[in-house]
Design a protein around this motif. Sequence first.
Motif, PDB file in Angstrom:
ATOM      1  N   SER A 228      38.713   5.783 -39.406  1.00 40.07           N
ATOM      2  CA  SER A 228      39.198   5.959 -40.782  1.00 40.07           C
ATOM      3  C   SER A 228      40.302   7.011 -40.822  1.00 40.07           C
ATOM      4  CB  SER A 228      38.050   6.312 -41.736  1.00 40.07           C
ATOM      5  OG  SER A 228      37.386   7.469 -41.332  1.00 40.07           O
ATOM      6  N   PHE A 229      40.166   8.070 -40.031  1.00 40.22           N
ATOM      7  CA  PHE A 229      41.214   9.084 -39.954  1.00 40.22           C
ATOM      8  C   PHE A 229      42.520   8.463 -39.454  1.00 40.22           C
ATOM      9  CE2 PHE A 229      43.144  12.604 -37.295  1.00 40.22           C
ATOM     10  CZ  PHE A 229      43.684  13.299 -38.366  1.00 40.22           C
ATOM     11  N   SER A 230      42.453   7.706 -38.364  1.00 45.72           N
ATOM     12  CA  SER A 230      43.649   7.060 -37.804  1.00 45.72           C
ATOM     13  C   SER A 230      44.290   6.108 -38.809  1.00 45.72           C
ATOM     14  CB  SER A 230      43.305   6.291 -36.525  1.00 45.72           C
ATOM     15  OG  SER A 230      42.924   7.166 -35.513  1.00 45.72           O
ATOM     16  N   HIS A 231      43.460   5.367 -39.527  1.00 46.74           N
ATOM     17  CA  HIS A 231      43.974   4.423 -40.515  1.00 46.74           C
ATOM     18  C   HIS A 231      44.752   5.154 -41.616  1.00 46.74           C
ATOM     19  CE1 HIS A 231      44.239   0.902 -43.080  1.00 46.74           C
ATOM     20  NE2 HIS A 231      43.751   1.635 -44.066  1.00 46.74           N
ATOM     21  N   VAL A 232      44.157   6.209 -42.145  1.00 49.54           N
ATOM     22  CA  VAL A 232      44.810   6.972 -43.211  1.00 49.54           C
ATOM     23  C   VAL A 232      46.101   7.614 -42.702  1.00 49.54           C
ATOM     24  CG1 VAL A 232      44.571   9.009 -44.704  1.00 49.54           C
ATOM     25  CG2 VAL A 232      42.704   7.351 -44.536  1.00 49.54           C
ATOM     26  N   VAL A 233      46.055   8.168 -41.496  1.00 51.04           N
ATOM     27  CA  VAL A 233      47.255   8.791 -40.921  1.00 51.04           C
ATOM     28  C   VAL A 233      48.355   7.754 -40.743  1.00 51.04           C
ATOM     29  CG1 VAL A 233      48.203   9.883 -38.847  1.00 51.04           C
ATOM     30  CG2 VAL A 233      46.077  10.739 -39.832  1.00 51.04           C
ATOM     31  N   ASN A 234      48.029   6.611 -40.175  1.00 54.60           N
ATOM     32  CA  ASN A 234      49.067   5.599 -39.941  1.00 54.60           C
ATOM     33  C   ASN A 234      49.614   5.022 -41.232  1.00 54.60           C
ATOM     34  OD1 ASN A 234      49.553   5.622 -37.110  1.00 54.60           O
ATOM     35  ND2 ASN A 234      47.511   4.750 -36.824  1.00 54.60           N
ATOM     36  N   MET A 235      48.787   4.914 -42.278  1.00 53.52           N
ATOM     37  CA  MET A 235      49.301   4.479 -43.583  1.00 53.52           C
ATOM     38  C   MET A 235      50.260   5.527 -44.138  1.00 53.52           C
ATOM     39  SD  MET A 235      48.133   1.482 -44.107  1.00 53.52           S
ATOM     40  CE  MET A 235      48.542   1.278 -45.802  1.00 53.52           C
ATOM     41  N   GLY A 236      49.894   6.775 -44.039  1.00 55.23           N
ATOM     42  CA  GLY A 236      50.776   7.847 -44.506  1.00 55.23           C
ATOM     43  C   GLY A 236      52.064   7.929 -43.708  1.00 55.23           C
ATOM     44  N   LEU A 237      51.978   7.648 -42.411  1.00 58.47           N
ATOM     45  CA  LEU A 237      53.180   7.702 -41.579  1.00 58.47           C
ATOM     46  C   LEU A 237      54.154   6.570 -41.895  1.00 58.47           C
ATOM     47  CD1 LEU A 237      51.776   8.893 -38.139  1.00 58.47           C
ATOM     48  CD2 LEU A 237      53.286  10.151 -39.708  1.00 58.47           C
ATOM     49  N   LYS A 238      53.651   5.463 -42.397  1.00 57.77           N
ATOM     50  CA  LYS A 238      54.566   4.404 -42.849  1.00 57.77           C
ATOM     51  C   LYS A 238      55.457   4.941 -43.965  1.00 57.77           C
ATOM     52  CE  LYS A 238      51.761   0.265 -41.884  1.00 57.77           C
ATOM     53  NZ  LYS A 238      51.930   0.194 -40.543  1.00 57.77           N
ATOM     54  N   ALA A 239      54.854   5.698 -44.890  1.00 59.17           N
ATOM     55  CA  ALA A 239      55.626   6.293 -45.991  1.00 59.17           C
ATOM     56  C   ALA A 239      56.590   7.355 -45.468  1.00 59.17           C
ATOM     57  CB  ALA A 239      54.682   6.898 -47.037  1.00 59.17           C
ATOM     58  N   VAL A 240      56.163   8.144 -44.498  1.00 58.56           N
ATOM     59  CA  VAL A 240      57.058   9.136 -43.885  1.00 58.56           C
ATOM     60  C   VAL A 240      58.229   8.418 -43.234  1.00 58.56           C
ATOM     61  CG1 VAL A 240      57.281  10.882 -42.062  1.00 58.56           C
ATOM     62  CG2 VAL A 240      55.238  10.861 -43.519  1.00 58.56           C
ATOM     63  N   GLY A 241      57.927   7.381 -42.464  1.00 58.88           N
ATOM     64  CA  GLY A 241      58.978   6.612 -41.795  1.00 58.88           C
ATOM     65  C   GLY A 241      59.962   5.999 -42.774  1.00 58.88           C
ATOM     66  N   GLU A 242      59.458   5.459 -43.875  1.00 56.80           N
ATOM     67  CA  GLU A 242      60.332   4.881 -44.898  1.00 56.80           C
ATOM     68  C   GLU A 242      61.250   5.944 -45.495  1.00 56.80           C
ATOM     69  OE1 GLU A 242      57.794   2.924 -47.743  1.00 56.80           O
ATOM     70  OE2 GLU A 242      57.126   1.452 -46.255  1.00 56.80           O
ATOM     71  N   ALA A 243      60.722   7.142 -45.681  1.00 57.94           N
ATOM     72  CA  ALA A 243      61.505   8.223 -46.284  1.00 57.94           C
ATOM     73  C   ALA A 243      62.674   8.659 -45.411  1.00 57.94           C
ATOM     74  CB  ALA A 243      60.601   9.427 -46.585  1.00 57.94           C
ATOM     75  N   ILE A 244      62.549   8.485 -44.098  1.00 59.98           N
ATOM     76  CA  ILE A 244      63.612   8.961 -43.190  1.00 59.98           C
ATOM     77  C   ILE A 244      64.226   7.850 -42.340  1.00 59.98           C
ATOM     78  CG2 ILE A 244      62.774  11.328 -43.104  1.00 59.98           C
ATOM     79  CD1 ILE A 244      61.396  10.655 -40.456  1.00 59.98           C
ATOM     80  N   GLY A 245      63.851   6.614 -42.614  1.00 57.90           N
ATOM     81  CA  GLY A 245      64.470   5.486 -41.934  1.00 57.90           C
ATOM     82  C   GLY A 245      63.954   5.213 -40.528  1.00 57.90           C
ATOM     83  N   ILE A 246      62.678   5.479 -40.270  1.00 58.71           N
ATOM     84  CA  ILE A 246      62.065   5.143 -38.986  1.00 58.71           C
ATOM     85  C   ILE A 246      61.044   4.045 -39.240  1.00 58.71           C
ATOM     86  CG2 ILE A 246      60.702   5.930 -37.018  1.00 58.71           C
ATOM     87  CD1 ILE A 246      61.730   8.750 -37.515  1.00 58.71           C
ATOM     88  N   GLU A 247      61.403   2.826 -38.883  1.00 61.61           N
ATOM     89  CA  GLU A 247      60.524   1.686 -39.108  1.00 61.61           C
ATOM     90  C   GLU A 247      59.342   1.719 -38.136  1.00 61.61           C
ATOM     91  OE1 GLU A 247      60.800  -3.160 -38.851  1.00 61.61           O
ATOM     92  OE2 GLU A 247      62.611  -2.020 -39.295  1.00 61.61           O
ATOM     93  N   GLY A 248      58.158   1.438 -38.661  1.00 65.84           N
ATOM     94  CA  GLY A 248      56.975   1.329 -37.814  1.00 65.84           C
ATOM     95  C   GLY A 248      56.470   2.637 -37.231  1.00 65.84           C
TER      96      GLY A 248
END
Length: 175
Positions: free
Chosen positions: A113-133
């Motif tokens: 569950s921790f990994s899932h939440v982190v990876n979902m949040g990192l999608k938003a981080v990636g979108e904010a700075i242009g790093i896909e995936g």
Amino acid sequence: EKRALTIDQIRAIAAVPDEERVNSQRNMARDAFLISFMMMGTNAIDLMDCVYDGDGNITYERAKVRDIRADRARIVIRPHPLLKPYLEKYAHPNAPDDRHVFSFCCRYKDHHSFSHVVNMGLKAVGEAIGIEGLNYYAARHSMATIALNEVLIDKLSVHEMLNHRMPKFRVTDMY
């Protein structure tokens, strides 16, 4: 997919501003990524389980291989001053009685569950700075690749930082 990020991309992740919301998934994911990067690519399960030793070091046994290695894949990390704000922000609520370093172990049911939440949040981080995936594992892969190819740390030291099995360099050679 294993994909190393550049130093500039790591800096861009660190520069993503905090969201105003309390308990922001994006903020926590960004911070967990940076913690992993600063702790030699610590995996999510190990980040949840790491503890302080009696000397102020962070230590854990790598969950992935501890049951098959005689040394239990023990890692000891002397925290760098840049890690200190994260150690304070995510300190275990029962410290110092509970030696766990981070509150992640009591905030999430398990490492999945921790990994899932982190990876979902990192999608938003990636979108904010242009790093896909963007994903959590990129912290470990980027740390090793940057250490070898940019900082010019020798392969044996990076191999030990990743706690790969000696004397095989098969996995380390991928970086």
